[in-house]
Design a protein around this motif. Sequence first.
Motif, short mmCIF file in Angstrom:
data_model
loop_
_atom_site.label_atom_id
_atom_site.label_comp_id
_atom_site.label_asym_id
_atom_site.label_seq_id
_atom_site.Cartn_x
_atom_site.Cartn_y
_atom_site.Cartn_z
N GLY A 190 0.85 -1.18 0.00
CA GLY A 190 0.00 0.00 0.00
C GLY A 190 0.90 1.24 0.00
O GLY A 190 2.12 1.13 -0.13
N PRO A 191 0.29 2.41 0.15
CA PRO A 191 1.12 3.63 0.14
C PRO A 191 2.23 3.61 1.19
O PRO A 191 3.36 4.03 0.90
CB PRO A 191 0.11 4.75 0.43
N ILE A 192 1.95 3.10 2.37
CA ILE A 192 2.99 3.06 3.42
C ILE A 192 4.11 2.11 3.00
O ILE A 192 5.30 2.42 3.14
CB ILE A 192 2.36 2.65 4.78
N ASP A 212 3.16 -8.76 -1.76
CA ASP A 212 1.74 -8.35 -1.72
C ASP A 212 0.89 -9.47 -2.33
O ASP A 212 1.38 -10.31 -3.09
CB ASP A 212 1.51 -7.02 -2.45
N CYS A 258 4.07 -3.88 6.61
CA CYS A 258 3.24 -2.74 6.22
C CYS A 258 1.87 -3.18 5.70
O CYS A 258 1.17 -2.36 5.11
CB CYS A 258 3.93 -1.93 5.12
N ILE A 281 4.91 -1.89 11.38
CA ILE A 281 4.29 -0.61 11.03
C ILE A 281 2.77 -0.80 10.89
O ILE A 281 1.99 -0.02 11.42
CB ILE A 281 4.88 -0.07 9.71
N CYS A 283 -1.07 -2.00 11.27
CA CYS A 283 -1.91 -2.18 12.46
C CYS A 283 -2.92 -3.29 12.17
O CYS A 283 -3.99 -3.00 11.62
CB CYS A 283 -2.64 -0.88 12.78
N VAL A 305 6.49 0.34 15.82
CA VAL A 305 6.80 1.74 15.53
C VAL A 305 5.52 2.55 15.48
O VAL A 305 4.47 2.08 15.03
CB VAL A 305 7.60 1.92 14.20
N ARG A 307 4.18 6.17 14.26
CA ARG A 307 4.41 7.42 13.54
C ARG A 307 5.91 7.73 13.42
O ARG A 307 6.64 6.95 12.80
CB ARG A 307 3.65 8.56 14.21
N1 NAD Z 1 2.60 2.49 12.80
C1 NAD Z 1 2.22 3.66 12.29
O1 NAD Z 1 2.59 4.71 12.80
C2 NAD Z 1 1.40 3.72 11.05
C3 NAD Z 1 1.28 4.89 10.29
C4 NAD Z 1 0.54 4.86 9.11
C5 NAD Z 1 -0.10 3.69 8.71
N2 NAD Z 1 -0.01 2.59 9.51
C6 NAD Z 1 -0.61 1.30 9.13
O2 NAD Z 1 0.17 0.76 8.08
C7 NAD Z 1 -0.62 -0.15 7.33
C8 NAD Z 1 -0.45 0.13 5.85
O3 NAD Z 1 -1.05 1.35 5.51
P1 NAD Z 1 -1.52 1.60 3.99
O4 NAD Z 1 -2.16 2.92 3.97
O5 NAD Z 1 -0.38 1.35 3.08
O6 NAD Z 1 -2.58 0.41 3.85
P2 NAD Z 1 -3.24 -0.31 2.61
O7 NAD Z 1 -4.38 -1.07 3.15
O8 NAD Z 1 -3.45 0.64 1.50
O9 NAD Z 1 -2.12 -1.34 2.10
C9 NAD Z 1 -1.98 -2.62 2.61
C10 NAD Z 1 -1.39 -3.52 1.52
O10 NAD Z 1 -1.10 -4.78 2.13
C11 NAD Z 1 -1.50 -5.79 1.23
N3 NAD Z 1 -1.73 -7.02 2.02
C12 NAD Z 1 -2.85 -7.40 2.68
N4 NAD Z 1 -2.65 -8.60 3.28
C13 NAD Z 1 -1.39 -8.98 2.97
C14 NAD Z 1 -0.61 -10.11 3.28
N5 NAD Z 1 -1.07 -11.12 4.05
N6 NAD Z 1 0.66 -10.17 2.82
C15 NAD Z 1 1.16 -9.18 2.05
N7 NAD Z 1 0.45 -8.08 1.71
C16 NAD Z 1 -0.82 -7.99 2.16
C17 NAD Z 1 -2.73 -5.25 0.53
O11 NAD Z 1 -2.92 -5.90 -0.70
C18 NAD Z 1 -2.34 -3.77 0.37
O12 NAD Z 1 -1.67 -3.57 -0.85
C19 NAD Z 1 -2.04 0.03 7.84
O13 NAD Z 1 -2.29 -1.03 8.76
C20 NAD Z 1 -2.00 1.34 8.58
O14 NAD Z 1 -2.95 1.42 9.62
C21 NAD Z 1 0.72 2.60 10.65
#
Ligand code: NAD
Lengths: 363, 363, 363, 363
Positions: A190-192, A212, A258, A281, A283, A305, A307
């Motif tokens: 995903g974007p992260i 992914d 992620c 990272i 959640c 981690v 933020r």
């Molecule tokens: N820790 C922090 O401070 C922090 C900050 C920002 C975001 N986050 C968390 O980071 C995560 C990612 O954010 P995002 O916006 O990129 O989310 P997103 O949902 O857009 O991306 C998640 C990606 O993971 C893939 N995925 C799902 N299950 C999978 C698996 N079993 N194996 C491999 N890939 C898999 C999905 O296909 C998707 O491409 C979210 O859980 C978000 O809450 C945490």
Amino acid sequence: GSQVRTEMTRAVVLEEKNVLRLRDIDVDEPFTADDVRIDIHSVGICGSDVHYYELKQPMILGHEASGLVTQVGENVTHLKVGDRVCMEPGVPLPNSPSVLRGQYNLCRGLRFWATPPPAYATNLTNDPSWGAGHGCLRASVVHPGAFTFKLPDNVSLDWGAMVEPLAVGVHSCTKAHIRPGDVAVVSGAGPIGMLTTMAALASGASHVYVIDLNPRKCQVAESLVPGCVTGVHIGAVDPVQAILEATNGRGADVIFECAGNHKSAQLTTKYAANGARIMLIGCPPTNPVLDVGDMQVKELSVQGVFRYANVYPQAIALLGSGKIPLDSIITDHFNFDDSVKAFDYMVKPDDHTIKSVIHVKSE
Amino acid sequence: GSQVRTEMTRAVVLEEKNVLRLRDIDVDEPFTADDVRIDIHSVGICGSDVHYYELKQPMILGHEASGLVTQVGENVTHLKVGDRVCMEPGVPLPNSPSVLRGQYNLCRGLRFWATPPPAYATNLTNDPSWGAGHGCLRASVVHPGAFTFKLPDNVSLDWGAMVEPLAVGVHSCTKAHIRPGDVAVVSGAGPIGMLTTMAALASGASHVYVIDLNPRKCQVAESLVPGCVTGVHIGAVDPVQAILEATNGRGADVIFECAGNHKSAQLTTKYAANGARIMLIGCPPTNPVLDVGDMQVKELSVQGVFRYANVYPQAIALLGSGKIPLDSIITDHFNFDDSVKAFDYMVKPDDHTIKSVIHVKSE
Amino acid sequence: GSQVRTEMTRAVVLEEKNVLRLRDIDVDEPFTADDVRIDIHSVGICGSDVHYYELKQPMILGHEASGLVTQVGENVTHLKVGDRVCMEPGVPLPNSPSVLRGQYNLCRGLRFWATPPPAYATNLTNDPSWGAGHGCLRASVVHPGAFTFKLPDNVSLDWGAMVEPLAVGVHSCTKAHIRPGDVAVVSGAGPIGMLTTMAALASGASHVYVIDLNPRKCQVAESLVPGCVTGVHIGAVDPVQAILEATNGRGADVIFECAGNHKSAQLTTKYAANGARIMLIGCPPTNPVLDVGDMQVKELSVQGVFRYANVYPQAIALLGSGKIPLDSIITDHFNFDDSVKAFDYMVKPDDHTIKSVIHVKSE
Amino acid sequence: GSQVRTEMTRAVVLEEKNVLRLRDIDVDEPFTADDVRIDIHSVGICGSDVHYYELKQPMILGHEASGLVTQVGENVTHLKVGDRVCMEPGVPLPNSPSVLRGQYNLCRGLRFWATPPPAYATNLTNDPSWGAGHGCLRASVVHPGAFTFKLPDNVSLDWGAMVEPLAVGVHSCTKAHIRPGDVAVVSGAGPIGMLTTMAALASGASHVYVIDLNPRKCQVAESLVPGCVTGVHIGAVDPVQAILEATNGRGADVIFECAGNHKSAQLTTKYAANGARIMLIGCPPTNPVLDVGDMQVKELSVQGVFRYANVYPQAIALLGSGKIPLDSIITDHFNFDDSVKAFDYMVKPDDHTIKSVIHVKSE
Ligand SMILES: NC(=O)c1ccc[n+]([C@@H]2O[C@H](COP(=O)([O-])OP(=O)(O)OC[C@H]3O[C@@H](n4cnc5c(N)ncnc54)[C@H](O)[C@@H]3O)[C@@H](O)[C@H]2O)c1
Ligand SMILES: NC(=O)c1ccc[n+]([C@@H]2O[C@H](COP(=O)([O-])OP(=O)(O)OC[C@H]3O[C@@H](n4cnc5c(N)ncnc54)[C@H](O)[C@@H]3O)[C@@H](O)[C@H]2O)c1
Ligand SMILES: NC(=O)c1ccc[n+]([C@@H]2O[C@H](COP(=O)([O-])OP(=O)(O)OC[C@H]3O[C@@H](n4cnc5c(N)ncnc54)[C@H](O)[C@@H]3O)[C@@H](O)[C@H]2O)c1
Ligand SMILES: NC(=O)c1ccc[n+]([C@@H]2O[C@H](COP(=O)([O-])OP(=O)(O)OC[C@H]3O[C@@H](n4cnc5c(N)ncnc54)[C@H](O)[C@@H]3O)[C@@H](O)[C@H]2O)c1
Ligand SMILES: [Zn+2]
Ligand SMILES: [Zn+2]
Ligand SMILES: [Zn+2]
Ligand SMILES: [Zn+2]
């Protein structure tokens, strides 16, 4: 400090769970000698903006922003009117124990844009805007100078709005103590995950394996830094086998979860090298089961981690050096007037989409 | 293990101080089950090869080498005949306290190509070649498999010969714990400074200020990674003022002393940021005076570095990823038959010269 | 090196799962120039010795030993005949990648006393005793000098036999990077928990909260270092509440899981302070579920630990300084002839028992 | 916040260089919601209090203090009236870059008791007392709650006044990353060296070699923690030889320069072990020459330390646990009325003297 009240302002308001509206709202935001006022330019839409909160009162969304300084408090010496800036959305309580230890992201009284404050935190201040948890999807904000950062001339305001999600990746890479040449894995594109991939390469990793479920995401990841990223499509290949083979059985030195998925988290210990650091990272709604045997015979560490802290200047410097080119990350653009449409789109975006940006100020 | 004696071989021999000859010499080198035999291809010429030693017996020069594996000991599982490899020139004593602690570069019994062993070390083994301290400027060498590393297909044998000096920079960057986005300074733009500059950028630094007395060296450094390096010509500008201005008064986060000059070393504390790490790579003939006041009010650390340990795989991975392109580093090429000419040239090379490579095997 | 075959020797032999016998056995153990021969004096009985293995051939038990040097290989310079020593039971493969990185405990070819070697490791050597995995409960052993350590005059041979389990605690404390004054928790007050408690206090912790289900164990823990340990009887009080209250809501800075139980492991994130390090020492039969939320909002790290590396000299120095008095740890003594009785007793020992020692050499 | 002006108060005033007087002085000290007011009980006399400053206006001395809370600002939640406390004398600027990084001791705007503020810092605030740089040798002070720490019941107010100099040692030990069992050297057995010796032992060192020119100081150091300290009288023995012999040629793992003398600093690299960390605490009038060769072949690091950050709670916890018994450190007591006599005495105290304490409040 003088208190200049912000006028009625047009903003993207979450009225209640799932009800989003672009409308005028009254924001009562004091301005102190430590603050600056910023005209908002670009705002990124983040995953957390999309899955809506239960609220006590209407809240303005948005926490990934850049803009132009229009007023500077007398104690703020590093900024001047007209500066192009981006802002750290979380502001800790001054001199709290976490702040003094350099972990201000863990401050229990932290206020964060577009995040309703927890009960114990609301009483810490009399600031009404803080009580609502308002974000930045509006014409102008007041923000502490200490959390407002000047952008170099060669970093656009759109890139500036991306510093917030990029900072998540840079913070993880900082805490992961990547050694130059380390092999990295990012699970979840995903974007992260995409930004963390770029951050890991800029931080010394020699190669990133990006896992992914979605083959299209794997392809996009590979295109980000050609030759340095290998997509691992979990439906087509066994990621553990693929990564162990690619590393002559050694495994990955640093791993970034992620995906926010417990299966993804559980797999990490399987393809980890001796002494690897696994950064959590994502959640996950369901908590993962930790393979203690793997963690012991390879002496792995798993690190949560949250933020970021102290990485905005570092992330901005990397953007300025051209080491993290964000053009391929910002895939979609919206006008402020189309904000609600933008949020609707991001609930289930097309596969090509990584990040969408709303232009509050139309040029 | 079986001992196969190496035949009489043509080599670049330092006969006595300042007397260099390309001639046949008898090298008695045992081959054990832990060893490989390598046909030498490319050998870099290093600063330390040029300023000659006092010797007890003639010694073959050369310690920066790559080649092709021609024989593999039975205990060596990661290599096969025909592999393109480079070799770590220093081999520690097995199970010595320094080895067990992961600091094998500090092992007192270490034997290093083209380095006459100290008195206390010569008695540790009966190997006659080790007693001489022979290097690798010859057709073929026997070397422990554990210190022989396969090159990826996209890394040339010439680049492979550069892993040795690059490893000095990568080791320093590893020990410096560069955080992503850190501002770096490299003082001294000789070959070690140039390679350390590239290593620092590949390790997460956002920008490197390269200081030298020679304006031409400053220009060459800037050309290595355009946009990420600023040359600081010490005759034209005050380096302290220049670096503090460029960093808004904060100074540099990591500093690499590569000039081998006490004035260069003394200056480092002046442009260092709070908490900066200063890595001493250069070996100054005169020791520097340490400004304790600077070191205290900014809590600086000054760290000596000695060659490298555990960084060959990391440096090779960075070469394979294209993050450290060495083409601009290898400026001069010589045939094996012109080896003596090559050494003569490197005593006072032209300003454009960074590294010279001798091709032992003519293609 | 010369190979002197060890004679038929009396030893504590595990014949097959659950069948233990004190009998004569033929041990074919080569002696090389890097080895020493040691007459065994004291051997501790460890939890892992008690739950028996499935074997391919009879195996001598015992891995926590001290004794007297009777023969010294010519390459061994730090020991002489008559030295009182203790021995590290795990010996890695020379120059393996893990050894060179200073993580020899993670070497895949490690041979460890009284541990049947895994299939992939048996082929690495022709040493027949290594194939059996023999331990040290016998009159004399041959061991590499590099893993044999001289005891100071004020450290008894019984204390020397305890260096092995103590090293587990010291290694964990080393990896935990305890800061002076940190508050620690040890969960599980078996012998490993007790020794880790003492190690943590000697390593800079100001106080240790020791959690156990057994109130008697909690009392014994408190008596180890009066005033510095608080027992937390999990039946009588809620450990999370107790630890948070005692630390003014902050929680514990370093946590050692020594119960080998998934519930104990899961609880750690609840009483952890911001930035705490959780060390997984215990080997739980069921894997724990990791609370990712806790780990993120407090940026916790969870680190697996596997035995020890490079800590024998450190643990011995702490014993010599009197900082870890082991008299209260060694609760039971047995003669060599009563060895089988000793093992039977340790399957379900009395609550007062922490460690039992077998005296191979009767004085 | 409400501003309650402090009345005319009796204090130890430095009128001008070398002229000290106990007299009434007007201190204009605002009280905010983040502050507490403390009745001063004990004040330690420090080396830096004795060598007098050039001043712009009269300044109250004293920076090592404990006392009783008499008033609590509304934002301060961890303290109440009647609490026994000690205070950190240095207060940084809220949200300064150094503060956010957890290095508040390096904040350029830090105000420190009894230290005339530098020119660039005076303009940062309108607080008149801050402009003078007043210290704590007076009946009562106003201080930020965030830098005021409750003492445990078993820590006396006299011990509380010693937390300040002890914190210097604890901070150094924290930054030195002492591994459990490390061998330490403290060079210079003044009060700072004595406290650092105790801190190092409490932080995991197994033994401390204390070097001094004065044989009496060496004896006193040995008596602090019997069996764990060896005095090295620099007139009677060669410290390098003594330490290398005592460590079987290995040298010391961590070294604390506390003499404030360039010869003492230069010697450190000679008796340092491979990978040793050398902490520069002492402030030498003449800067030392750094032996780069030693620093390289042993990969030493030399680290400047400046006071302390985030160690008051840690130091207090160690006092509470009884791990650093200060009774032998506080050698001399004075009444407030004899303050000038006390300072005169401390210019050239008797050899038995380590620290003197002034009792502001007579019991
Ligand atoms: N820790 C922090 O401070 C922090 C900050 C920002 C975001 N986050 C968390 O980071 C995560 C990612 O954010 P995002 O916006 O990129 O989310 P997103 O949902 O857009 O991306 C998640 C990606 O993971 C893939 N995925 C799902 N299950 C999978 C698996 N079993 N194996 C491999 N890939 C898999 C999905 O296909 C998707 O491409 C979210 O859980 C978000 O809450 C945490
Ligand atoms: N520590 C190690 O393990 C290690 C390994 C290899 C080399 N070295 C040492 O590193 C140093 C650099 O090696 P090299 O081969 O690049 O040497 P070099 O002599 O080719 O380069 C030194 C450069 O420093 C410049 N210089 C001289 N004085 C200066 C000053 N005051 N300020 C700034 N620049 C100055 C010179 O103009 C030159 O360009 C040497 O001292 C060498 O012995 C150390
Ligand atoms: N990681 C390593 O290198 C290493 C080395 C040695 C031992 N170990 C492991 O360490 C663990 C401890 O060894 P030991 O010999 O002390 O074992 P032990 O069984 O004697 O002690 C375990 C203690 O934990 C207590 N306990 C059980 N469940 C608990 C719970 N939920 N909460 C709190 N306490 C609980 C028990 O009452 C007992 O006192 C074992 O799992 C062992 O295998 C690991
Ligand atoms: N870095 C910091 O934050 C910090 C804080 C407090 C004090 N200090 C400094 O620490 C130093 C020690 O403070 P103090 O109050 O204990 O000083 P002090 O003068 O009382 O003690 C110094 C001791 O060093 C001994 N000494 C002198 N020359 C020596 C030598 N060549 N070798 C060995 N010993 C020698 C003296 O005999 C004396 O016992 C001072 O320089 C002080 O300014 C630094
Ligand atoms: Zn976001
Ligand atoms: Zn070289
Ligand atoms: Zn054991
Ligand atoms: Zn002081």
